[in-house]
Design a protein around this motif. Structure first.
Motif, PDB file in Angstrom:
ATOM      1  N   GLU A  40       0.827  -1.202   0.000  1.00  0.00           N
ATOM      2  CA  GLU A  40       0.000   0.000   0.000  1.00  0.00           C
ATOM      3  C   GLU A  40       0.864   1.257   0.000  1.00  0.00           C
ATOM      4  O   GLU A  40       0.560   2.229  -0.711  1.00  0.00           O
ATOM      5  CB  GLU A  40      -0.938  -0.007   1.207  1.00  0.00           C
ATOM      6  CG  GLU A  40      -2.045  -1.041   1.115  1.00  0.00           C
ATOM      7  CD  GLU A  40      -2.876  -1.105   2.382  1.00  0.00           C
ATOM      8  OE1 GLU A  40      -2.690  -0.221   3.248  1.00  0.00           O
ATOM      9  OE2 GLU A  40      -3.697  -2.026   2.507  1.00  0.00           O
ATOM     10  N   SER A  41       1.932   1.249   0.785  1.00  0.00           N
ATOM     11  CA  SER A  41       2.831   2.408   0.835  1.00  0.00           C
ATOM     12  C   SER A  41       3.543   2.600  -0.501  1.00  0.00           C
ATOM     13  O   SER A  41       3.724   3.724  -0.964  1.00  0.00           O
ATOM     14  CB  SER A  41       3.857   2.230   1.959  1.00  0.00           C
ATOM     15  OG  SER A  41       3.220   2.156   3.212  1.00  0.00           O
ATOM     16  N   GLU A  47       2.118   6.650  -6.945  1.00  0.00           N
ATOM     17  CA  GLU A  47       1.123   7.638  -7.362  1.00  0.00           C
ATOM     18  C   GLU A  47       1.672   9.052  -7.195  1.00  0.00           C
ATOM     19  O   GLU A  47       1.512   9.906  -8.073  1.00  0.00           O
ATOM     20  CB  GLU A  47      -0.148   7.458  -6.523  1.00  0.00           C
ATOM     21  CG  GLU A  47      -1.244   8.465  -6.827  1.00  0.00           C
ATOM     22  CD  GLU A  47      -2.433   8.284  -5.908  1.00  0.00           C
ATOM     23  OE1 GLU A  47      -3.161   9.266  -5.681  1.00  0.00           O
ATOM     24  OE2 GLU A  47      -2.651   7.163  -5.405  1.00  0.00           O
ATOM     25  N   LEU A  48       2.354   9.294  -6.063  1.00  0.00           N
ATOM     26  CA  LEU A  48       2.927  10.616  -5.810  1.00  0.00           C
ATOM     27  C   LEU A  48       4.022  10.940  -6.824  1.00  0.00           C
ATOM     28  O   LEU A  48       4.088  12.056  -7.356  1.00  0.00           O
ATOM     29  CB  LEU A  48       3.489  10.665  -4.389  1.00  0.00           C
ATOM     30  CG  LEU A  48       4.184  11.969  -3.976  1.00  0.00           C
ATOM     31  CD1 LEU A  48       3.228  13.141  -4.077  1.00  0.00           C
ATOM     32  CD2 LEU A  48       4.739  11.839  -2.559  1.00  0.00           C
ATOM     33  N   ILE A  49       4.889   9.955  -7.120  1.00  0.00           N
ATOM     34  CA  ILE A  49       5.962  10.164  -8.093  1.00  0.00           C
ATOM     35  C   ILE A  49       5.381  10.504  -9.463  1.00  0.00           C
ATOM     36  O   ILE A  49       5.843  11.426 -10.144  1.00  0.00           O
ATOM     37  CB  ILE A  49       6.863   8.911  -8.178  1.00  0.00           C
ATOM     38  CG1 ILE A  49       7.694   8.780  -6.901  1.00  0.00           C
ATOM     39  CG2 ILE A  49       7.778   8.979  -9.400  1.00  0.00           C
ATOM     40  CD1 ILE A  49       8.426   7.460  -6.793  1.00  0.00           C
ATOM     41  N   ASN A  50       4.357   9.754  -9.880  1.00  0.00           N
ATOM     42  CA  ASN A  50       3.733  10.025 -11.176  1.00  0.00           C
ATOM     43  C   ASN A  50       3.148  11.432 -11.225  1.00  0.00           C
ATOM     44  O   ASN A  50       3.258  12.126 -12.236  1.00  0.00           O
ATOM     45  CB  ASN A  50       2.641   8.991 -11.457  1.00  0.00           C
ATOM     46  CG  ASN A  50       3.193   7.619 -11.778  1.00  0.00           C
ATOM     47  OD1 ASN A  50       4.327   7.498 -12.245  1.00  0.00           O
ATOM     48  ND2 ASN A  50       2.422   6.587 -11.529  1.00  0.00           N
ATOM     49  N   ASP A  51       2.510  11.862 -10.119  1.00  0.00           N
ATOM     50  CA  ASP A  51       1.935  13.207 -10.073  1.00  0.00           C
ATOM     51  C   ASP A  51       3.020  14.272 -10.179  1.00  0.00           C
ATOM     52  O   ASP A  51       2.878  15.255 -10.919  1.00  0.00           O
ATOM     53  CB  ASP A  51       1.149  13.409  -8.776  1.00  0.00           C
ATOM     54  CG  ASP A  51      -0.191  12.686  -8.779  1.00  0.00           C
ATOM     55  OD1 ASP A  51      -0.582  12.183  -9.860  1.00  0.00           O
ATOM     56  OD2 ASP A  51      -0.838  12.618  -7.730  1.00  0.00           O
ATOM     57  N   VAL A  52       4.118  14.085  -9.442  1.00  0.00           N
ATOM     58  CA  VAL A  52       5.209  15.070  -9.468  1.00  0.00           C
ATOM     59  C   VAL A  52       5.838  15.152 -10.856  1.00  0.00           C
ATOM     60  O   VAL A  52       6.114  16.240 -11.368  1.00  0.00           O
ATOM     61  CB  VAL A  52       6.271  14.721  -8.405  1.00  0.00           C
ATOM     62  CG1 VAL A  52       7.507  15.589  -8.583  1.00  0.00           C
ATOM     63  CG2 VAL A  52       5.708  14.896  -7.006  1.00  0.00           C
ATOM     64  N   LEU A  53       6.044  13.988 -11.476  1.00  0.00           N
ATOM     65  CA  LEU A  53       6.644  13.979 -12.814  1.00  0.00           C
ATOM     66  C   LEU A  53       5.726  14.637 -13.845  1.00  0.00           C
ATOM     67  O   LEU A  53       6.174  15.401 -14.701  1.00  0.00           O
ATOM     68  CB  LEU A  53       6.980  12.551 -13.232  1.00  0.00           C
ATOM     69  CG  LEU A  53       8.115  11.877 -12.449  1.00  0.00           C
ATOM     70  CD1 LEU A  53       8.216  10.413 -12.820  1.00  0.00           C
ATOM     71  CD2 LEU A  53       9.439  12.580 -12.685  1.00  0.00           C
ATOM     72  N   ASP A  54       4.420  14.347 -13.756  1.00  0.00           N
ATOM     73  CA  ASP A  54       3.464  14.973 -14.676  1.00  0.00           C
ATOM     74  C   ASP A  54       3.448  16.484 -14.480  1.00  0.00           C
ATOM     75  O   ASP A  54       3.460  17.255 -15.451  1.00  0.00           O
ATOM     76  CB  ASP A  54       2.054  14.408 -14.465  1.00  0.00           C
ATOM     77  CG  ASP A  54       1.868  13.036 -15.096  1.00  0.00           C
ATOM     78  OD1 ASP A  54       2.702  12.667 -15.949  1.00  0.00           O
ATOM     79  OD2 ASP A  54       0.891  12.346 -14.747  1.00  0.00           O
TER      80      ASP A  54
END
Length: 230
Positions: A40-41, A47-54
């Motif tokens: 889960e972590s 998800e956070l990494i994908n958001d930051v990269l986007d």
């Protein structure tokens, strides 16, 4: 950076998933709980990494949409199926109000699904157990409209202007701890890349409604049809 972050994280999630499924034999209850938490972590971090990269690509004006023709109803329904498990864990009723027929659009499928995913995820986080989140999709002319409304805690009027800004969050400390502050900013950015808009309406204790309007429909929807499907 994308490769260096995602490669070890995928290994962590892959091996923890093997442990969760007990593919090589049984585990003690505490170890099983730990493997669930690791997975889960890892999913949250990915998800956070994908958001930051986007967001980094968008801010650098290097994010390119991949336009294709597809049925938006099918894409949003896929997101609803994906989020039902989370809704059940939160004790929140998640329902979709979809059009009777397909809604064909020229848009970036991944970006549109990310819009729906972020909005639904946000709504579930801030809706108390026993509440509801309603996802409504319809079209009028060439405008696709997606509305995600919840019966959650709501947002103060003074905080509304901050929503949609990168890393900005509204609410108290507990509410801000529930996210990164990137979800709505990505939604707004993806909408603008499609020449669309995001509108947020909310009141404390009365829930929140987020409306996305995108001029992407390939087959215009008549007003009569829109009313019939409402």
């Amino acid at each position: 950076m994308s490769h260096e972050l995602r490669t070890p994280l995928n290994a962590i999630m892959g091996f923890s998933d093997i442990m969760r499924q007990r593919l090589f034999g049984p585990m003690g209850d505490r170890y099983a709980e730990y493997s669930d938490l690791i997975h889960e972590s890892g999913a949250h971090l990915l998800e956070l990494i994908n958001d930051v990269l986007d967001m980094s690509k968008i801010e650098a004006e290097r994010f390119e949409l991949t336009i294709e023709t597809f049925d938006v109803s099918e894409a949003v329904q896929a997101v609803l199926r994906l989020m039902r498990g989370q809704a059940e864990r939160y004790g929140v009723n998640l329902r979709g109000v979809m059009p009777m027929g397909p809604l064909s659009a020229d848009a970036d499928r991944r970006a549109l699904k990310q819009i729906a995913l972020n909005l639904i995820s946000n709504a579930l986080k801030f809706t108390p157990r026993g509440g509801s989140v309603t996802v409504t999709l319809h079209g009028l002319g060439d405008i696709l409209e997606l509305v995600v409304a919840d019966t959650g805690v709501g947002i103060a009027q003074g905080d509304l202007h901050r929503l949609g800004q990168p890393y900005e969050q509204a609410g108290d400390r507990a509410q801000r701890a529930a996210g990164s502050g990137l979800g709505l900013s990505l939604v707004r950015a993806f909408a603008r890349l499609h020449n669309g808009e995001m509108v947020v309406e909310s009141s404390i204790g009365e829930g929140t409604s987020v409306t996305i309007r995108l001029p992407v429909l390939t087959t215009p929807v008549a007003a009569e049809d829109a009313r019939a499907r409402a």
